[in-house]
Design a protein around this motif. Structure first.
Motif, PDB file in Angstrom:
ATOM      1  N   ASP A  13       3.359   9.439   5.529  1.00 15.93           N
ATOM      2  CA  ASP A  13       3.677   8.795   4.265  1.00 15.93           C
ATOM      3  C   ASP A  13       5.198   8.763   4.129  1.00 15.93           C
ATOM      4  O   ASP A  13       5.849   9.812   4.062  1.00 15.93           O
ATOM      5  CB  ASP A  13       3.045   9.621   3.138  1.00 15.93           C
ATOM      6  CG  ASP A  13       3.291   9.036   1.764  1.00 15.93           C
ATOM      7  OD1 ASP A  13       4.159   8.149   1.619  1.00 15.93           O
ATOM      8  OD2 ASP A  13       2.617   9.487   0.825  1.00 15.93           O
ATOM      9  N   ILE A  14       5.752   7.577   4.075  1.00 17.93           N
ATOM     10  CA  ILE A  14       7.221   7.431   4.076  1.00 17.93           C
ATOM     11  C   ILE A  14       7.858   8.040   2.827  1.00 17.93           C
ATOM     12  O   ILE A  14       9.028   8.413   2.848  1.00 17.93           O
ATOM     13  CB  ILE A  14       7.607   5.936   4.245  1.00 17.93           C
ATOM     14  CG1 ILE A  14       9.010   5.787   4.818  1.00 17.93           C
ATOM     15  CG2 ILE A  14       7.442   5.167   2.936  1.00 17.93           C
ATOM     16  CD1 ILE A  14       9.335   4.393   5.322  1.00 17.93           C
ATOM     17  N   GLY A  34       2.004  -3.434  -4.710  1.00 14.39           N
ATOM     18  CA  GLY A  34       1.039  -2.510  -4.103  1.00 14.39           C
ATOM     19  C   GLY A  34       1.584  -1.924  -2.817  1.00 14.39           C
ATOM     20  O   GLY A  34       2.790  -1.950  -2.569  1.00 14.39           O
ATOM     21  N   VAL A  36       3.074   0.054   0.258  1.00 15.40           N
ATOM     22  CA  VAL A  36       4.156   1.043   0.337  1.00 15.40           C
ATOM     23  C   VAL A  36       5.113   0.900  -0.853  1.00 15.40           C
ATOM     24  O   VAL A  36       5.706   1.877  -1.320  1.00 15.40           O
ATOM     25  CB  VAL A  36       4.871   0.947   1.708  1.00 15.40           C
ATOM     26  CG1 VAL A  36       5.709  -0.300   1.831  1.00 15.40           C
ATOM     27  CG2 VAL A  36       5.703   2.185   1.972  1.00 15.40           C
ATOM     28  N   ASP A  37       5.243  -0.311  -1.360  1.00 22.25           N
ATOM     29  CA  ASP A  37       6.078  -0.580  -2.539  1.00 22.25           C
ATOM     30  C   ASP A  37       5.571   0.246  -3.732  1.00 22.25           C
ATOM     31  O   ASP A  37       6.349   0.937  -4.415  1.00 22.25           O
ATOM     32  CB  ASP A  37       5.987  -2.088  -2.845  1.00 22.25           C
ATOM     33  CG  ASP A  37       7.113  -2.597  -3.723  1.00 22.25           C
ATOM     34  OD1 ASP A  37       7.985  -1.807  -4.096  1.00 22.25           O
ATOM     35  OD2 ASP A  37       7.097  -3.811  -4.029  1.00 22.25           O
ATOM     36  N   SER A 120       5.720  -6.052   6.353  1.00 27.15           N
ATOM     37  CA  SER A 120       4.904  -7.283   6.382  1.00 27.15           C
ATOM     38  C   SER A 120       3.507  -7.117   6.971  1.00 27.15           C
ATOM     39  O   SER A 120       2.724  -8.066   6.931  1.00 27.15           O
ATOM     40  CB  SER A 120       5.607  -8.448   7.136  1.00 27.15           C
ATOM     41  OG  SER A 120       6.597  -9.043   6.340  1.00 27.15           O
ATOM     42  N   THR A 121       3.180  -5.953   7.521  1.00 26.25           N
ATOM     43  CA  THR A 121       1.902  -5.849   8.257  1.00 26.25           C
ATOM     44  C   THR A 121       0.725  -5.433   7.371  1.00 26.25           C
ATOM     45  O   THR A 121      -0.386  -5.282   7.870  1.00 26.25           O
ATOM     46  CB  THR A 121       2.002  -4.842   9.424  1.00 26.25           C
ATOM     47  OG1 THR A 121       2.189  -3.524   8.884  1.00 26.25           O
ATOM     48  CG2 THR A 121       3.136  -5.189  10.352  1.00 26.25           C
ATOM     49  N   GLY A 122       0.950  -5.271   6.071  1.00 34.09           N
ATOM     50  CA  GLY A 122      -0.151  -4.937   5.161  1.00 34.09           C
ATOM     51  C   GLY A 122      -0.572  -6.183   4.409  1.00 34.09           C
ATOM     52  O   GLY A 122      -1.149  -7.120   4.980  1.00 34.09           O
ATOM     53  N   ILE A 123      -0.238  -6.202   3.138  1.00 38.50           N
ATOM     54  CA  ILE A 123      -0.627  -7.306   2.245  1.00 38.50           C
ATOM     55  C   ILE A 123      -0.104  -8.647   2.774  1.00 38.50           C
ATOM     56  O   ILE A 123      -0.768  -9.681   2.628  1.00 38.50           O
ATOM     57  CB  ILE A 123      -0.105  -7.002   0.820  1.00 38.50           C
ATOM     58  CG1 ILE A 123      -0.874  -5.794   0.253  1.00 38.50           C
ATOM     59  CG2 ILE A 123      -0.224  -8.215  -0.097  1.00 38.50           C
ATOM     60  CD1 ILE A 123      -0.204  -5.102  -0.922  1.00 38.50           C
ATOM     61  N   TYR A 124       1.053  -8.674   3.415  1.00 39.30           N
ATOM     62  CA  TYR A 124       1.638  -9.931   3.906  1.00 39.30           C
ATOM     63  C   TYR A 124       1.028 -10.415   5.226  1.00 39.30           C
ATOM     64  O   TYR A 124       1.361 -11.514   5.687  1.00 39.30           O
ATOM     65  CB  TYR A 124       3.159  -9.813   4.011  1.00 39.30           C
ATOM     66  CG  TYR A 124       3.877  -9.990   2.674  1.00 39.30           C
ATOM     67  CD1 TYR A 124       3.169 -10.229   1.495  1.00 39.30           C
ATOM     68  CD2 TYR A 124       5.264  -9.927   2.592  1.00 39.30           C
ATOM     69  CE1 TYR A 124       3.825 -10.387   0.275  1.00 39.30           C
ATOM     70  CE2 TYR A 124       5.927 -10.098   1.376  1.00 39.30           C
ATOM     71  CZ  TYR A 124       5.204 -10.322   0.218  1.00 39.30           C
ATOM     72  OH  TYR A 124       5.863 -10.494  -0.979  1.00 39.30           O
TER      73      TYR A 124
END
Ligand code: AR6
Length: 177
Positions: A13-14, A34, A36-37, A120-124
């Protein structure tokens, strides 16, 4: 680890990393969301959103820095990754810009350590394999020409992402001078 220990890949977890700056995979408004943001805003506390309100948003590929507030990290670099549209809409170059612009902020502000999520590899929707190639090759190219950051951590949330990053790191390691 490669590039003489300057690049490290971890799973976790960053929001728990005590580095000079963590990178946030933000949206253009820079006003939270949502993924990591949401995790970064939740852990940093409401003061982060207040500072973000004064940033005026950011274009895709840009990055802007704030303080880290209640995070163990001192700063947050808000980078806006591209939405995946199939790969022919400039996504690789825009994603590379996120990594380069974040590294440039680290250098300009005299920071030493930075941690990136898989932007970019989640929701995007950017597929993890090509995104990991862009992330690692862009950071390698930057580090070869600059003394800062001293250390870059790629922080993968999922074990599958970690496996992909490790596989690409093996190729990167073979490229070491
Ligand atoms: N630590 C590290 N990585 C994480 C964490 C965490 N705590 N939580 C999620 N990830 P995403 P995007 C990983 O969707 O695709 C937001 O709503 C996740 O597994 O957070 O760039 C923004 O406001 C994935 O690998 O960001 C934008 O609207 C990576 O972080 C939009 O999502 C990025 O996934 C941005 O979408």
């Amino acid at each position: 680890m490669y590039l003489e220990g300057r690049v490290e890949i971890v799973q976790g977890d960053i929001t728990e990393l005590a580095v000079d700056a963590v990178v946030n995979a933000a949206k253009s408004s820079l006003l939270g969301g949502g993924g990591v943001d949401g995790a970064i805003h939740g852990a940093a506390g409401p003061e982060l959103l207040m500072e973000c309100r004064g940033l005026g948003g950011a274009q895709t590929g840009e990055a802007k820095m704030t303080r880290g507030y209640r995070l163990p990290a001192n700063h947050v670099i808000h980078a806006v990754g591209p939405v995946w549209q199939g790969g022919a809409a400039g996504e690789p170059e825009l994603l590379a810009s996120c990594y380069r612009n974040a590294c440039e902020l680290v250098e300009r502000r005299g920071l030493r350590t930075v941690a990136f999520p898989c932007i970019s590899t989640g929701i995007y929707g950017y597929p993890i394999e090509p995104a990991a190639v862009v992330a690692q090759s862009t950071v390698r190219e930057w580090l070869l020409g600059h003394e800062a950051p001293e250390r870059v951590i790629f922080c993968c949330f999922f074990s599958n992402d970690l496996a992909v990053y490790e596989r690409i790191a093996a190729v990167e390691l073979a490229l070491d001078p």
